[in-house]
Design a protein around this motif. Structure first.
Motif, mmCIF file in Angstrom:
data_model
loop_
_atom_site.group_PDB
_atom_site.id
_atom_site.type_symbol
_atom_site.label_atom_id
_atom_site.label_comp_id
_atom_site.label_asym_id
_atom_site.label_seq_id
_atom_site.Cartn_x
_atom_site.Cartn_y
_atom_site.Cartn_z
ATOM 1 N N GLY A 72 1.010 -1.204 0.002
ATOM 2 C CA GLY A 72 0.083 0.070 0.071
ATOM 3 C C GLY A 72 0.859 1.306 0.126
ATOM 4 N N HIS A 73 0.636 1.967 -1.044
ATOM 5 C CA HIS A 73 1.257 3.366 -0.990
ATOM 6 C C HIS A 73 0.520 4.533 -0.380
ATOM 7 N N TYR A 74 1.252 5.543 0.150
ATOM 8 C CA TYR A 74 0.884 6.663 0.813
ATOM 9 C C TYR A 74 1.271 7.868 0.070
ATOM 10 N N PHE A 75 0.408 8.975 -0.281
ATOM 11 C CA PHE A 75 1.009 10.285 -0.560
ATOM 12 C C PHE A 75 0.625 11.421 0.800
ATOM 13 N N SER A 76 1.400 12.364 0.656
ATOM 14 C CA SER A 76 1.131 13.254 1.602
ATOM 15 C C SER A 76 0.711 14.572 0.966
ATOM 16 N N LEU A 77 0.236 15.452 1.581
ATOM 17 C CA LEU A 77 -0.541 16.615 0.798
ATOM 18 C C LEU A 77 0.507 17.856 1.373
ATOM 19 N N ARG A 78 0.808 18.723 0.308
ATOM 20 C CA ARG A 78 1.697 19.927 0.319
ATOM 21 C C ARG A 78 0.680 20.944 1.061
ATOM 22 N N GLY A 79 1.061 21.426 2.154
ATOM 23 C CA GLY A 79 -0.008 22.406 2.790
ATOM 24 C C GLY A 79 -0.772 21.748 3.784
ATOM 25 N N ARG A 80 -1.737 22.585 4.196
ATOM 26 C CA ARG A 80 -2.562 21.941 5.151
ATOM 27 C C ARG A 80 -4.016 21.592 4.590
ATOM 28 N N ALA A 81 -4.580 20.497 4.947
ATOM 29 C CA ALA A 81 -5.918 20.253 4.318
ATOM 30 C C ALA A 81 -7.001 20.631 5.219
ATOM 31 N N PRO A 82 -8.250 21.118 4.412
ATOM 32 C CA PRO A 82 -9.185 21.590 5.235
ATOM 33 C C PRO A 82 -10.160 20.648 6.007
ATOM 34 N N PHE A 83 -9.697 19.777 6.535
ATOM 35 C CA PHE A 83 -10.404 18.682 7.312
ATOM 36 C C PHE A 83 -9.957 18.557 8.838
ATOM 37 N N SER A 84 -10.801 18.350 9.635
ATOM 38 C CA SER A 84 -10.486 18.030 10.737
ATOM 39 C C SER A 84 -10.710 16.567 11.232
ATOM 40 N N ARG A 85 -11.296 15.887 10.652
ATOM 41 C CA ARG A 85 -11.746 14.317 10.712
ATOM 42 C C ARG A 85 -11.261 13.563 9.502
ATOM 43 N N LEU A 86 -10.949 12.326 9.636
ATOM 44 C CA LEU A 86 -10.765 11.390 8.752
ATOM 45 C C LEU A 86 -11.675 10.987 7.669
ATOM 46 N N VAL A 87 -11.375 10.942 6.446
ATOM 47 C CA VAL A 87 -12.506 10.759 5.389
ATOM 48 C C VAL A 87 -12.065 9.310 4.797
ATOM 49 N N TYR A 88 -13.047 8.566 4.824
ATOM 50 C CA TYR A 88 -12.900 7.267 3.986
ATOM 51 C C TYR A 88 -13.784 6.856 2.918
ATOM 52 N N PRO A 89 -13.561 6.778 1.910
ATOM 53 C CA PRO A 89 -14.659 6.146 0.980
ATOM 54 C C PRO A 89 -15.244 4.761 1.499
ATOM 55 N N LEU A 90 -16.167 4.229 0.706
ATOM 56 C CA LEU A 90 -16.628 2.954 0.993
ATOM 57 C C LEU A 90 -15.483 1.856 0.664
ATOM 58 N N PRO A 91 -15.445 0.847 1.528
ATOM 59 C CA PRO A 91 -14.343 -0.343 0.958
ATOM 60 C C PRO A 91 -14.284 -0.534 -0.304
#
Length: 374
Positions: free
Chosen positions: A230-249
């Protein structure tokens, strides 16, 4: 030959939790780890999420140990000062066609008694996360994040305070079942043979192969090993979210989700790539295009070019491509007939969340008449 009471193979989060539990029972405990530092394998390359227990079939070990482990973990982190945050998670349906699957997940979570679940849509959803685009979401208030390295340091410190020892650079080359216990051949700078009354195989990716090298253990009871990178990418800058966000499995995993670390930095992943090579942990930058497409389904305003390669991990699966996800396999003497041996197979997500509960399960299988210990 050196004799010990209990030997734990693998110094990841689960191995350290097991060692802590064994040592706190008063057992002489040694942890052997092939790497030169603890917690550098599977445990070091996760999303660091404390899961609620939504995604696993009712009655499964994953469901039961995740729910038990979640509460144990929150209590442990609070007591030991391990950094964590109960930030919550939104599982989203991004199209009307996904709403039935989201409702099914909600009903399954309610039936299993997962706390803190709420259906959210419309204005209520926009108030929670204005940047999110979704038809509806399932809000899991008890989902959180944890400093996995801080957690492992605390578990190791507890185990050592109770008398456990850690041997690094000490791979297990093989072993044999004898009437006096399990004799393991340990490699490294100072090769030796160790005889142990109790052995817990928590070797992660290598657990099935290691078990296959134990003479006297019936190989017919061992699962096939699969590896999902499993690969991960990070975000340049800050994201406008305070919670985790998951799509459906999706098949093989939980989809490319947005998680946050304790500093608020966003990262995305993991995807699923079935591999044979466990040493290749590179992130191919070209995968960013597929990540961009997946993320924009729930965050259409993702800035162009904002994704950068972060890290990759490999999940120790015992079910392969196209197969239903396998449950945790905690294989004790009642399953294979070898006194004192517990094999831990397929301990992928939610292994971190379940780590303290998995330690309880190991103790139960080793000595069911002694009850549970945490």
């Amino acid at each position: 030959m050196e004799d010990v009471d209990s030997l734990v193979i693998g110094a990841g989060v689960v191995g350290l939790a097991v060692a802590r539990a064994l040592a706190r029972q008063g057992r002489e405990t040694v942890v052997v780890e092939q790497a030169l530092a603890p917690g550098t394998g599977v445990s070091a390359r996760s999303s660091e999420v404390i899961h609620a227990g939504l995604h696993h079939p009712a009655g499964s070990l994953k469901a039961r140990l995740c729910q038990r482990g979640r509460q144990l973990l929150y209590d442990y982190c609070a007591a030991r000062g391990v950094a964590h945050r109960r930030c919550g998670k939104l599982i989203v349906a991004t199209t009307p066609a996904q709403l039935p699957a989201l409702r099914q997940l909600w009903a399954a979570g309610q039936a299993q008694g997962v706390p803190g679940l709420a259906w959210c849509e419309g204005e209520a959803l926009r108030r929670l996360e204005p940047a999110l685009r979704a038809e509806a979401a399932l809000h899991s208030a008890c989902t959180g994040i944890v400093d996995s390295h801080g957690l492992m340091q605390a578990l190791l410190a507890d185990a050592q305070a109770a008398g456990a020892q850690l041997a690094l650079g000490s791979p297990v080359l093989g072993g044999q079942v004898t009437p006096q216990g399990l004799v393991l051949q340990i490699g490294g700078a100072q090769p030796m043979a160790i005889r142990a009354r109790t052995v817990v195989n928590g070797a992660g990716l290598h657990a099935p192969a290691l078990a296959a090298r134990l003479q006297g253990l019936d190989p017919r009871g061992l699962p096939r090993s699969w590896r999902a990178k499993g690969h991960y990418f990070s975000l340049r800058g800050r994201a406008p979210f305070s919670r985790l966000v998951y799509p459906l499995p999706e098949p093989g995993g939980l989809g490319i989700h947005l998680t946050l670390d304790l500093a608020g930095q966003a990262r995305f992943g993991p995807d699923v790539e079935w591999v044979d090579d466990t040493a290749d942990l590179q992130v191919d930058p070209r995968r960013a295009a597929a990540f961009d497409t997946a993320i924009r389904r729930y965050w259409p305003d993702l800035p162009a070019g904002a994704l950068q390669p972060a890290y990759a991990g490999i999940r120790p699966k015992i079910s392969g491509p196209g197969e239903p996800a396998a449950d945790f396999m905690v294989q004790g003497p009642g399953a294979h007939g070898v006194p004192g041996l517990v094999n831990l197979f397929g301990i992928e997500s939610p292994g971190l969340t379940s780590s303290l509960a998995l330690a309880e399960e190991v103790l139960r299988q080793l000595a069911p008449d002694r009850g549970l210990a945490a």
